[in-house]
Write a protein that holds these residues in place. Sequence first.
Motif, PDB file in Angstrom:
ATOM      1  N   GLY A 124      -2.659 -22.058  34.173  1.00  0.00           N
ATOM      2  CA  GLY A 124      -3.159 -23.306  34.749  1.00  0.00           C
ATOM      3  C   GLY A 124      -3.434 -24.336  33.673  1.00  0.00           C
ATOM      4  N   MET A 125      -3.981 -23.850  32.544  1.00  0.00           N
ATOM      5  CA  MET A 125      -4.300 -24.748  31.442  1.00  0.00           C
ATOM      6  C   MET A 125      -3.021 -25.398  30.884  1.00  0.00           C
ATOM      7  N   PHE A 128      -1.707 -27.864  33.468  1.00  0.00           N
ATOM      8  CA  PHE A 128      -2.627 -29.007  33.433  1.00  0.00           C
ATOM      9  C   PHE A 128      -2.325 -29.914  32.242  1.00  0.00           C
ATOM     10  N   THR A 132      -1.342 -33.749  32.656  1.00  0.00           N
ATOM     11  CA  THR A 132      -2.333 -34.782  32.299  1.00  0.00           C
ATOM     12  C   THR A 132      -2.437 -35.066  30.794  1.00  0.00           C
ATOM     13  N   TYR A 134      -4.217 -33.310  28.853  1.00  0.00           N
ATOM     14  CA  TYR A 134      -5.572 -32.918  28.448  1.00  0.00           C
ATOM     15  C   TYR A 134      -5.570 -31.499  27.866  1.00  0.00           C
TER      16      TYR A 134
END
Lengths: 220, 218
Positions: A124-125, A128, A132, A134
């Motif tokens: 997920g990281m 993500f 994004t 991030y």
Amino acid sequence: MDITQIDYIITQLGLFLDGLLIPFATFILGRKLLKQKKATGKYNPIRVLIFGVFFSFSVLGIIELILEYMPGLTLLDEWFGSGITNFNIYGFLIGTMVTFGLTMIFFAYRWESLQYSALFFYGGMIVFFFLTGYDAWLEMYIIITGLAGVIFLYVTGIRVKDNGALGLAIFFTIAFVTIAIDFGDATLNHWVTQISILVYSAFILVFSLGYFRVFKEGGK
Amino acid sequence: MVEWTYLVIESVYFILGILSMRNTLRDWKENKNRILIAISAYIAAVLLRSIVDIITYVSDLNLDGVLFGYITIGILIGNILFIIQLEFMFFLKKLNKLYTLPIIISFYIIFGRALVNSSMPFILYAMIVSYGSAYILIRDGKRRHNGLAVGMGLFFLIWGLGQTIGPTTPIIFISFRTVAMVTLFAGTKGFYERYIWPDSKKEEKIMNTWITKLVMKE
């Protein structure tokens, strides 16, 4: 021989050990994994995860070696990065290693509902990050997961008398010193890193060849 | 100012939800089946969102305001609902190893929403969860003549359609979810067994076997 020459020799030796010895150890572990698959008909998840950790480490070592001897590869150099603060190849591979380490604990303890959670979280990281940009939590994730992994690997290794878990715990402890700990002095950091590389490389060789047998009846 | 049209539709939705929950709890008292408790918990969570909406329609209070970043209470409750819904599906399908997945997905969706003002990830997630759950439940329910499963499946399907078609048009959204609640209520009331599949007593037995099989642990 002065200190600069010793430093040069140790640094080069460390690079070659990381870039050649660890891939060799990974190859041995891979062969053992396939042998067991042939014998039992299925993959042992713990062995797959150990192989995953070593494979990630090998890729890291190979890229470092390539970059040292082929300085013209600017794009690879840029993508590779040098720390765990950003999602570069270096950070990604270290993150993968600690994720596999934590997953191994969940498998060892048979915590069914948590078995894939570290993989989901790390996956997920990554998604993500691509959506994004991030990645501020990567460093914290690596440190927390790495520490939790090391502690649990020691506990698991000692409690279930598993040579694989204990071996990985020792390897992670030494490797972690080079990645996460800052001694506040650049020269000291450099020397600790170089010596750590020599120590964990020697340990990996012993481990992968199957000579690390603290527990006689243990798993590895 | 009170928005009467919305309030009436929402009230019908809420009352049907309460009645559905009463039916599932009553059935649970009879057969002590854990799946019925899970369904009741899900309906309760759905009704929590409805209470927020009713307060919004009755008063000028906007409870669906921004919490932080671009996160609203609606997004937060929506994610909690999807967590419960997915956990429920994994429980049904005995996918124990995936129990942490809904929590992790919702965590990233909520965190993403805090950073970026885009509803797209939430809508996509809602569609996948709703339609996926609906497909599995309707297929299994039809195959085993289980009205409760079909009712829940239709609820997810129609609710998901409302979420997809009219997330910014409240009248479409609340109308769809009221129809969805009607189908769920019909499922909890045994409507499908009684009027769509004949021989209700036999079907009731099949339903109980189906539920028992689903929750039976090895």
